[in-house]
Motif scaffolding. Structure first.
Motif, mmCIF file in Angstrom:
data_model
loop_
_atom_site.group_PDB
_atom_site.id
_atom_site.type_symbol
_atom_site.label_atom_id
_atom_site.label_comp_id
_atom_site.label_asym_id
_atom_site.label_seq_id
_atom_site.Cartn_x
_atom_site.Cartn_y
_atom_site.Cartn_z
ATOM 1 N N ALA A 55 89.889 43.886 62.788
ATOM 2 C CA ALA A 55 91.715 43.849 62.831
ATOM 3 C C ALA A 55 92.300 45.007 63.594
ATOM 4 C CB ALA A 55 92.034 43.975 61.443
ATOM 5 N N LYS A 56 91.614 46.084 63.708
ATOM 6 C CA LYS A 56 92.333 47.352 64.182
ATOM 7 C C LYS A 56 91.976 46.920 65.769
ATOM 8 C CE LYS A 56 92.104 51.636 62.119
ATOM 9 N NZ LYS A 56 91.246 52.751 61.934
ATOM 10 N N LEU A 57 90.906 46.500 66.214
ATOM 11 C CA LEU A 57 90.749 46.104 67.714
ATOM 12 C C LEU A 57 91.672 44.936 68.017
ATOM 13 C CD1 LEU A 57 87.029 46.992 67.640
ATOM 14 C CD2 LEU A 57 88.863 48.285 68.729
ATOM 15 N N GLY A 58 91.830 44.055 67.176
ATOM 16 C CA GLY A 58 92.590 42.965 67.913
ATOM 17 C C GLY A 58 91.519 41.812 68.168
ATOM 18 N N LEU A 59 90.523 41.785 67.654
ATOM 19 C CA LEU A 59 89.462 41.041 67.776
ATOM 20 C C LEU A 59 89.123 39.973 66.536
ATOM 21 C CD1 LEU A 59 87.042 43.233 69.784
ATOM 22 C CD2 LEU A 59 88.638 41.889 70.806
ATOM 23 N N SER A 60 88.306 38.893 66.931
ATOM 24 C CA SER A 60 87.938 38.277 65.589
ATOM 25 C C SER A 60 86.806 39.107 64.826
ATOM 26 C CB SER A 60 87.499 36.876 65.978
ATOM 27 O OG SER A 60 86.155 36.811 66.806
ATOM 28 N N SER A 61 86.234 38.832 63.847
ATOM 29 C CA SER A 61 85.132 39.326 63.390
ATOM 30 C C SER A 61 83.931 38.937 63.770
ATOM 31 C CB SER A 61 85.073 39.283 61.610
ATOM 32 O OG SER A 61 86.123 40.034 61.077
ATOM 33 N N GLU A 62 83.810 37.643 64.284
ATOM 34 C CA GLU A 62 82.834 36.888 65.068
ATOM 35 C C GLU A 62 82.701 37.685 66.292
ATOM 36 O OE1 GLU A 62 79.547 34.402 65.860
ATOM 37 O OE2 GLU A 62 80.320 35.348 63.892
ATOM 38 N N GLU A 68 78.309 43.411 68.809
ATOM 39 C CA GLU A 68 77.400 44.307 68.119
ATOM 40 C C GLU A 68 76.026 43.963 68.420
ATOM 41 O OE1 GLU A 68 80.365 46.579 64.761
ATOM 42 O OE2 GLU A 68 78.798 45.140 64.230
ATOM 43 N N ALA A 69 75.838 42.380 68.337
ATOM 44 C CA ALA A 69 74.378 42.129 68.459
ATOM 45 C C ALA A 69 74.307 41.857 70.122
ATOM 46 C CB ALA A 69 74.477 40.520 68.034
ATOM 47 N N GLY A 70 74.873 42.293 70.993
ATOM 48 C CA GLY A 70 74.526 42.426 72.535
ATOM 49 C C GLY A 70 74.775 40.942 73.161
ATOM 50 N N ARG A 71 75.236 40.145 72.468
ATOM 51 C CA ARG A 71 75.546 38.795 73.153
ATOM 52 C C ARG A 71 76.860 38.725 73.931
ATOM 53 N NH1 ARG A 71 74.718 34.420 68.843
ATOM 54 N NH2 ARG A 71 74.475 33.287 70.857
ATOM 55 N N ARG A 72 77.652 39.721 73.750
ATOM 56 C CA ARG A 72 78.873 39.615 74.295
ATOM 57 C C ARG A 72 79.215 41.271 74.576
ATOM 58 N NH1 ARG A 72 78.200 35.245 74.359
ATOM 59 N NH2 ARG A 72 79.574 33.529 73.775
ATOM 60 N N THR A 73 79.772 41.588 75.799
ATOM 61 C CA THR A 73 80.029 42.972 76.014
ATOM 62 C C THR A 73 81.540 42.955 76.433
ATOM 63 O OG1 THR A 73 78.113 42.918 77.378
ATOM 64 C CG2 THR A 73 79.617 44.638 77.828
ATOM 65 N N PRO A 74 82.415 44.399 75.540
ATOM 66 C CA PRO A 74 83.328 44.250 75.898
ATOM 67 C C PRO A 74 83.892 44.939 77.245
ATOM 68 C CG PRO A 74 82.513 46.089 74.313
ATOM 69 C CD PRO A 74 81.671 45.104 74.706
ATOM 70 N N ALA A 75 85.196 44.618 77.775
ATOM 71 C CA ALA A 75 85.397 45.082 79.033
ATOM 72 C C ALA A 75 85.813 46.592 78.923
ATOM 73 C CB ALA A 75 86.637 44.518 79.655
ATOM 74 N N LEU A 76 85.228 47.339 80.042
ATOM 75 C CA LEU A 76 85.775 48.854 80.186
ATOM 76 C C LEU A 76 87.024 49.101 79.723
ATOM 77 C CD1 LEU A 76 84.720 51.721 81.054
ATOM 78 C CD2 LEU A 76 85.532 50.812 83.247
ATOM 79 N N GLY A 77 87.965 48.343 80.108
ATOM 80 C CA GLY A 77 89.407 48.492 79.729
ATOM 81 C C GLY A 77 89.880 48.494 78.136
ATOM 82 N N GLN A 78 88.677 48.079 77.480
ATOM 83 C CA GLN A 78 88.771 47.923 75.838
ATOM 84 C C GLN A 78 88.173 49.132 75.304
ATOM 85 O OE1 GLN A 78 86.872 43.987 75.642
ATOM 86 N NE2 GLN A 78 88.471 43.443 74.547
ATOM 87 N N MET A 79 87.502 49.838 76.061
ATOM 88 C CA MET A 79 86.710 50.915 75.413
ATOM 89 C C MET A 79 87.595 52.081 74.898
ATOM 90 S SD MET A 79 84.007 49.650 75.144
ATOM 91 C CE MET A 79 83.512 51.244 74.093
ATOM 92 N N HIS A 80 88.906 52.471 75.611
ATOM 93 C CA HIS A 80 89.925 53.100 74.922
ATOM 94 C C HIS A 80 90.046 52.738 73.475
ATOM 95 C CE1 HIS A 80 92.823 56.420 74.919
ATOM 96 N NE2 HIS A 80 93.616 55.455 74.347
ATOM 97 N N ASN A 81 90.489 51.534 73.303
ATOM 98 C CA ASN A 81 90.556 50.941 72.026
ATOM 99 C C ASN A 81 89.623 51.378 71.128
ATOM 100 O OD1 ASN A 81 93.084 50.423 73.212
ATOM 101 N ND2 ASN A 81 92.298 48.066 73.210
ATOM 102 N N PHE A 82 88.149 50.998 71.492
ATOM 103 C CA PHE A 82 87.209 51.125 70.461
ATOM 104 C C PHE A 82 87.337 52.639 70.197
ATOM 105 C CE2 PHE A 82 85.819 47.102 71.890
ATOM 106 C CZ PHE A 82 85.095 46.552 70.926
ATOM 107 N N LEU A 83 87.319 53.446 71.171
ATOM 108 C CA LEU A 83 87.236 55.104 70.824
ATOM 109 C C LEU A 83 88.148 55.419 69.811
ATOM 110 C CD1 LEU A 83 86.327 56.413 74.373
ATOM 111 C CD2 LEU A 83 84.787 56.141 72.508
#
Length: 194
Positions: A55-62, A68-83
């Motif tokens: 919810a904080k990241l604006g993503l679905s839980s799935e 987190e399982a390594g089956r998708r990779t967020p874009a570099l541009g999203q990393m500021h939001n993760f941090l």
């Protein structure tokens, strides 16, 4: 943490610097899994459930589960939001002493050690090629006939990569003007086609 620098040492420096711990993106399954595990540790360290973090990241839980399982990779541009969402210690594209600019440096909450991550994508690969490095997985000469994907030529991908890298540094007013110009150009082409 799995040491991947050994396999990177055999590559030319123009492709990937030796100091990188993980290279994530297309066809990087082992590093994608390690990176997903790192993001999961950061989430746990922030005391966030997957649904709260999503919810904080604006993503679905799935989708976050797939990351987190390594089956998708967020874009570099999203990393500021993760941090920011995880309150994690890290920086994106910070110029380091010596001039290196790693995509992401983040402290692993498990051991407090910095992890340096390089991101790959079609646009980043095209930009790297345009700046003089070889394509990451293709030694084919750059010509208009070389097709990357439906309608994509290497030259088009390079031009797009350069344009995106310039837009990343542009101010909001410039981005709005470019968007209006592109929308006007699309509308004009559509009108001419009728």
């Amino acid at each position: 943490m799995e040491d991947t620098t050994g396999e990177l040492r055999d590559r030319p420096l123009s492709e990937e610097p030796e100091f990188v711990d993980l290279v994530v993106g297309r066809d990087r399954d082992a590093d994608n899994r390690s990176f997903g595990e790192l993001l999961e540790r950061l989430r746990w360290h922030a005391h966030l459930s997957r649904s709260d973090a999503a919810a904080k990241l604006g993503l679905s839980s799935e989708y976050l589960r797939l990351i987190e399982a390594g089956r998708r990779t967020p874009a570099l541009g999203q990393m500021h939001n993760f941090l920011a969402a995880y309150g994690a210690e890290g920086e994106t594209q910070k110029v380091m002493p010596g001039g290196d600019r790693p995509d992401l440096i983040v402290l692993d909450p498990l051991n407090g050690e910095p992890v340096i991550v390089e991101f790959t994508s079609r646009i980043r690969e095209a930009r790297r090629t345009a700046l003089g490095g070889p394509p990451e997985d293709d030694e084919t000469p750059l010509d208009e006939s070389h097709r990357l994907d439906e309608g994509w030529t290497t030259r088009r991908a390079i031009e797009l990569g350069i344009a995106v890298s310039l837009l990343v540094r542009a101010d909001d007013a410039t981005i709005r003007r470019v968007r209006q110009m592109l929308e006007g150009s699309s509308a004009a082409r559509a009108g001419a086609a009728e």
